[in-house]
Design a protein around this motif. Sequence first.
Motif, PDB file in Angstrom:
ATOM      1  N   ARG A   1      20.437  27.264  19.068  1.00  0.00           N
ATOM      2  CA  ARG A   1      21.468  26.532  18.959  1.00  0.00           C
ATOM      3  C   ARG A   1      21.539  25.276  19.531  1.00  0.00           C
ATOM      4  O   ARG A   1      22.742  24.214  19.439  1.00  0.00           O
ATOM      5  N   ASP A   2      21.228  24.688  21.247  1.00  0.00           N
ATOM      6  CA  ASP A   2      21.305  23.776  22.058  1.00  0.00           C
ATOM      7  C   ASP A   2      20.135  23.522  22.111  1.00  0.00           C
ATOM      8  O   ASP A   2      20.060  22.282  22.704  1.00  0.00           O
ATOM      9  N   ILE A   3      19.044  23.787  21.351  1.00  0.00           N
ATOM     10  CA  ILE A   3      17.797  22.725  21.762  1.00  0.00           C
ATOM     11  C   ILE A   3      18.246  21.463  21.088  1.00  0.00           C
ATOM     12  O   ILE A   3      18.818  21.409  20.338  1.00  0.00           O
ATOM     13  N   MET A   4      17.519  20.096  22.170  1.00  0.00           N
ATOM     14  CA  MET A   4      17.713  18.647  21.201  1.00  0.00           C
ATOM     15  C   MET A   4      16.540  18.584  20.264  1.00  0.00           C
ATOM     16  O   MET A   4      15.567  19.280  19.803  1.00  0.00           O
ATOM     17  N   ILE A   5      18.027  18.360  19.006  1.00  0.00           N
ATOM     18  CA  ILE A   5      17.030  17.415  17.587  1.00  0.00           C
ATOM     19  C   ILE A   5      17.111  16.099  17.889  1.00  0.00           C
ATOM     20  O   ILE A   5      18.191  15.517  17.986  1.00  0.00           O
ATOM     21  N   ILE A   6      16.000  15.466  17.220  1.00  0.00           N
ATOM     22  CA  ILE A   6      16.180  13.963  17.337  1.00  0.00           C
ATOM     23  C   ILE A   6      15.272  13.155  16.355  1.00  0.00           C
ATOM     24  O   ILE A   6      13.973  13.890  15.675  1.00  0.00           O
ATOM     25  N   ALA A   7      16.983  12.938  15.257  1.00  0.00           N
ATOM     26  CA  ALA A   7      15.940  12.675  13.682  1.00  0.00           C
ATOM     27  C   ALA A   7      15.477  11.266  13.699  1.00  0.00           C
ATOM     28  O   ALA A   7      15.164  10.454  14.997  1.00  0.00           O
ATOM     29  N   MET A   8      13.679  11.620  13.579  1.00  0.00           N
ATOM     30  CA  MET A   8      12.761  10.845  12.988  1.00  0.00           C
ATOM     31  C   MET A   8      12.142  10.329  11.857  1.00  0.00           C
ATOM     32  O   MET A   8      11.715  11.075  11.357  1.00  0.00           O
ATOM     33  N   THR A   9      12.977   8.927  11.491  1.00  0.00           N
ATOM     34  CA  THR A   9      12.967   8.844  10.187  1.00  0.00           C
ATOM     35  C   THR A   9      13.556   7.157   9.735  1.00  0.00           C
ATOM     36  O   THR A   9      13.322   6.328  10.812  1.00  0.00           O
ATOM     37  N   ALA A  10      12.373   7.048   8.585  1.00  0.00           N
ATOM     38  CA  ALA A  10      12.891   5.715   7.910  1.00  0.00           C
ATOM     39  C   ALA A  10      13.852   5.530   7.673  1.00  0.00           C
ATOM     40  O   ALA A  10      14.195   3.978   7.383  1.00  0.00           O
ATOM     41  N   ASP A  11      15.516   6.427   7.690  1.00  0.00           N
ATOM     42  CA  ASP A  11      16.482   5.712   7.259  1.00  0.00           C
ATOM     43  C   ASP A  11      16.540   5.354   8.143  1.00  0.00           C
ATOM     44  O   ASP A  11      17.372   6.352   9.067  1.00  0.00           O
ATOM     45  N   ALA A  12      17.241   4.081   7.802  1.00  0.00           N
ATOM     46  CA  ALA A  12      17.821   3.349   9.331  1.00  0.00           C
ATOM     47  C   ALA A  12      19.515   2.467   9.168  1.00  0.00           C
ATOM     48  O   ALA A  12      19.714   2.112   9.666  1.00  0.00           O
ATOM     49  N   PHE A  13      20.003   2.778   8.266  1.00  0.00           N
ATOM     50  CA  PHE A  13      21.539   1.888   7.830  1.00  0.00           C
ATOM     51  C   PHE A  13      22.342   2.651   8.573  1.00  0.00           C
ATOM     52  O   PHE A  13      21.519   4.219   8.469  1.00  0.00           O
ATOM     53  N   ALA A  14      23.162   2.869   8.385  1.00  0.00           N
ATOM     54  CA  ALA A  14      24.187   2.905   9.867  1.00  0.00           C
ATOM     55  C   ALA A  14      24.704   4.068   9.371  1.00  0.00           C
ATOM     56  O   ALA A  14      24.624   5.277   9.616  1.00  0.00           O
ATOM     57  N   GLU A  15      24.796   4.572   8.010  1.00  0.00           N
ATOM     58  CA  GLU A  15      25.382   6.226   7.257  1.00  0.00           C
ATOM     59  C   GLU A  15      24.270   6.985   7.588  1.00  0.00           C
ATOM     60  O   GLU A  15      25.104   7.700   7.042  1.00  0.00           O
ATOM     61  N   ASP A  16      22.759   6.839   7.475  1.00  0.00           N
ATOM     62  CA  ASP A  16      22.020   7.300   7.627  1.00  0.00           C
ATOM     63  C   ASP A  16      22.248   8.056   9.277  1.00  0.00           C
ATOM     64  O   ASP A  16      21.877   9.031   9.250  1.00  0.00           O
ATOM     65  N   MET A  17      22.100   6.443   9.967  1.00  0.00           N
ATOM     66  CA  MET A  17      22.199   7.606  11.641  1.00  0.00           C
ATOM     67  C   MET A  17      23.407   8.527  11.601  1.00  0.00           C
ATOM     68  O   MET A  17      23.436   9.068  12.515  1.00  0.00           O
ATOM     69  N   ARG A  18      24.052   7.868  10.872  1.00  0.00           N
ATOM     70  CA  ARG A  18      25.901   8.807  11.315  1.00  0.00           C
ATOM     71  C   ARG A  18      25.703   9.931  10.550  1.00  0.00           C
ATOM     72  O   ARG A  18      26.088  11.416  10.971  1.00  0.00           O
ATOM     73  N   ALA A  19      25.071  10.117   9.203  1.00  0.00           N
ATOM     74  CA  ALA A  19      24.912  11.648   8.455  1.00  0.00           C
ATOM     75  C   ALA A  19      23.631  11.940   9.750  1.00  0.00           C
ATOM     76  O   ALA A  19      24.041  14.214   9.456  1.00  0.00           O
ATOM     77  N   CYS A  20      22.675  11.935  10.170  1.00  0.00           N
ATOM     78  CA  CYS A  20      22.172  13.093  11.035  1.00  0.00           C
ATOM     79  C   CYS A  20      22.870  13.327  12.029  1.00  0.00           C
ATOM     80  O   CYS A  20      22.639  14.635  12.539  1.00  0.00           O
ATOM     81  N   LEU A  21      23.535  12.983  12.524  1.00  0.00           N
ATOM     82  CA  LEU A  21      24.561  12.538  13.749  1.00  0.00           C
ATOM     83  C   LEU A  21      26.073  14.120  13.508  1.00  0.00           C
ATOM     84  O   LEU A  21      25.723  15.173  14.143  1.00  0.00           O
ATOM     85  N   ASP A  22      26.421  13.930  12.302  1.00  0.00           N
ATOM     86  CA  ASP A  22      27.264  14.568  11.983  1.00  0.00           C
ATOM     87  C   ASP A  22      26.549  16.096  11.267  1.00  0.00           C
ATOM     88  O   ASP A  22      27.345  17.176  11.318  1.00  0.00           O
ATOM     89  N   ALA A  23      25.030  16.150  11.164  1.00  0.00           N
ATOM     90  CA  ALA A  23      24.391  17.480  10.702  1.00  0.00           C
ATOM     91  C   ALA A  23      24.148  18.221  12.010  1.00  0.00           C
ATOM     92  O   ALA A  23      23.661  18.771  12.017  1.00  0.00           O
ATOM     93  N   GLY A  24      24.463  17.236  13.410  1.00  0.00           N
ATOM     94  CA  GLY A  24      24.317  17.833  14.328  1.00  0.00           C
ATOM     95  C   GLY A  24      23.251  18.336  15.434  1.00  0.00           C
ATOM     96  O   GLY A  24      22.730  18.420  16.223  1.00  0.00           O
ATOM     97  N   MET A  25      22.309  16.534  14.864  1.00  0.00           N
ATOM     98  CA  MET A  25      21.548  15.979  15.617  1.00  0.00           C
ATOM     99  C   MET A  25      21.863  15.170  16.526  1.00  0.00           C
ATOM    100  O   MET A  25      22.814  14.889  16.815  1.00  0.00           O
ATOM    101  N   ASN A  26      21.201  15.401  17.909  1.00  0.00           N
ATOM    102  CA  ASN A  26      21.634  14.567  19.598  1.00  0.00           C
ATOM    103  C   ASN A  26      21.170  13.478  19.053  1.00  0.00           C
ATOM    104  O   ASN A  26      21.968  12.208  18.999  1.00  0.00           O
TER     105      ASN A  26
END
Length: 211
Positions: free
Chosen positions: A158-183
Motif C-alpha cells: 500500500r505504501d510503496i513509492m510509485i512514479i509515473a513514467m509517461t509521455a503524458d506531460a500536460f498539467a492535468e495528466d500530472m495531477r491525474a497521476c497524483l490523484d490516482a495515488g502516484m508519488n
Amino acid sequence: KEMYSKFSRAVDTRVNKISGTGLGLAIVKQMVDLMDGEIICDSKTGVGTKFTVRIDLEIANESDENSFDVADGGKIDLSGINVLVAEDNDLNYEIISELLSEYNVKCTRAVNGQDCVNQIEASKDNEYDLIFMDVQMPVMNGKDAARRIRKSDRPYVRDIMIIAMTADAFAEDMRACLDAGMNYHIAKPVDMKKVTGILRVIKEEKDERGM
C-alpha cells in the motif's frame, strides 16, 4: 482568448506556411500554472509579441550542479535498489532497464497494470523499492493499477513509492497521476538525473536502516 488552447493557431498567411500542431503555448501555460507561476503576453499586430514568464525558484547551491556524480567522476553506484517497471512497450522497457543497469539498479518488468498489481501483491515485503509506472497500458492502465495498489491490505504494498513514467506531460495528466495515488511524475523521454536523484535518496535511506 484562444492562444493557450490546445491545437489552436492564429489564422495568418505567414503562419499557415509553417508546420505546427498548436500545442506549444498550451504546454508552456500548463507548465507555468503547475509551478504556480504566471505568464504575461504583450502583443501588437504587425509589430511583435513578448511573453514574460515569472516563476519563484529556489537558488541552487554551487555543489548541486554535480550532485548526481560521485567524487571520482564516475556514476553513482545504486546497488541494492530493486525496481518493478510496468511498461508494455518492449523497446521502452529495454531503454529504461539498460539506463538503470549502468547504475547497478535491478529491474523487473510487468507488461501491464494488472501484471504489476499481481507481481507486487505476490512479492515479499521490501522486495521492490519502488514502481515505475507507465500510464497507457493494455488490460489495466497505470492509474487504475496505482489505485488498486493503494487499496492493498499489506502496508508494504500500500505504501510503496510509485512514479509515473509517461509521455503524458500536460498539467492535468500530472495531477491525474497524483490523484490516482502516484508519488511523482517523470515525463518521457526520461531525465535520468531526476530518476537517479530519487533512487539516490531511497538508497541513502536503506543504508541508514542497514537494509
